[in-house]
Design an enzyme around this catalytic site. Sequence first.
Site, PDB file in Angstrom:
ATOM      1  CE  LYS A  54     -22.324 -36.735  17.107  1.00 59.11           C
ATOM      2  NZ  LYS A  54     -23.280 -36.041  17.490  1.00 59.11           N
ATOM      3  N   GLY A  92     -24.312 -29.731  19.831  1.00 58.02           N
ATOM      4  CA  GLY A  92     -25.559 -30.532  19.861  1.00 58.02           C
ATOM      5  C   GLY A  92     -25.139 -32.172  19.651  1.00 58.02           C
ATOM      6  CB  THR A  93     -23.148 -34.227  20.632  1.00 58.78           C
ATOM      7  OG1 THR A  93     -22.834 -35.703  20.300  1.00 58.78           O
ATOM      8  CG2 THR A  93     -22.251 -33.506  21.529  1.00 58.78           C
ATOM      9  CB  THR A  94     -25.818 -37.561  23.972  1.00 57.74           C
ATOM     10  OG1 THR A  94     -27.070 -36.569  23.809  1.00 57.74           O
ATOM     11  CG2 THR A  94     -25.575 -37.868  25.575  1.00 57.74           C
TER      12      THR A  94
END
Lengths: 262, 199
Positions: free
Chosen positions: A101, A68-70
């Site tokens: 991140k 769940g990230t970009t």
Amino acid sequence: MALEDICCFKDNPLYNKKFSSSSLADTTSFLHMTDCFTLPNSVSYNRQPSLSANHSVTVRRPFPLSHGTTTLGFIFQGGVIAAADTRASAGGLVACPAVHKVSPIHSHLVVTSSGSGADCMLWERILTREIRLYQLRHRRCLSIRGTAKLLSFMLHPFKGTDVCVALTLCGWDKEVIYVCSDGARLQGDVISVGSGSPYAYGVLDIGLKWSLSKDEAISLAREAVFRATHRDAYSGNSVDLFHITFREKPEMLHHTSQVLAC
Amino acid sequence: MEYLIGIQGPDFVLVAADNVAASSIIQMKHDYDKMFKLSEKILLLCVGEAGDTVQFAEYIQKNVQLYKMRNGYELSPSAAANFTRKNLADYLRSRTPYHVNLLLAGYDDTDGPGLFYMDYLSSLAKAPFAAHGYGAFLTLSILDRYYRPDLTRDEAVDLLKKCAEELNKRFILNLPSFTVRLIDKEGIRDLEKITLGTK
């Protein structure tokens, strides 16, 4: 597996811990991988990151897109850009709105992480340690490709377990390499990882050219992550951006922008 | 999703592989090379599960090189194929089998060209033509219909193009380009990539 024999990994206590899991679980997961094209409504092999392990699925996704990230990384004439959102989600909860991140591994290598937050933090530290050890032992810096290969081989014993790590190494020798706990290792000009990556690819593929100026590249990366955070529920909050260049020496410039109304 | 094809002629083997490296629904790379050079006249084409392909193919590649270093001469394609199959078989019933589908193509100075089909259950078959992937369902019949043992190099490339066009026409997934290589007594040669426009 084969590499284990060469590395005498069977003596390692980690080996026993890993292989105590039932072999049946391994078989079903590996048989599914390439034989079936996951269609909508099929029970897909969904390797959810352990961050969202507790969430009860209300709407089933049509295809397995965990992480769940970009995050994204690309190269252009002025160097390398690495960008990511800053949201850590645990199921439907925003566990932390300001997670890093994108983190520097050493003076000219940056890694963007996606997947399970705990695993990524751990593996970044392991990678930092191993690179530093290599530098001390061999008196030279390991190249990006070497780093990627080292990381891939370190992750290999954990293939098939719940370790969920998808790192993009972005380095000053103008390379972006994607390394995943599945074992994939891909070098490319533009890589985007995470649940928001399709949206980011859409913006990147149109706007990306080799001849971008530094400001245009930064703004493109920021825009791509922003669009992804707009559409993807599991990405949001801020955009962290690193620009790595090499003039007399490699330098890294860090930008953070707040994403509004997400 | 991934596609491999090999066609054996009287004194050559023609192989092709698609160039897509995909992750879920995303094409991460458009120019990914799925062929591994085992020796001057042997190519290993490898598709399958993400990490397994590279790990297994590189393992075989390094072992073939090691054999040459130790013994002073190279493994023949048939020996390399059987070595590969043995490794696949050994790991098949372990906790961590390799899920890879392979085509091994080579030219032996005594036996001539050879194409070997291997799948993840470690079956091995020497075949005049072979294909892996969903695309194989569409193209094997074309190969059955138009293959002849005495194909020239150009005819083989045309046959390959026929297969690529069929995939472009009927396969739901987009495979825009294919790397093509030819192995004969001169060694491995890169041919022109087959790129197909939209239908």
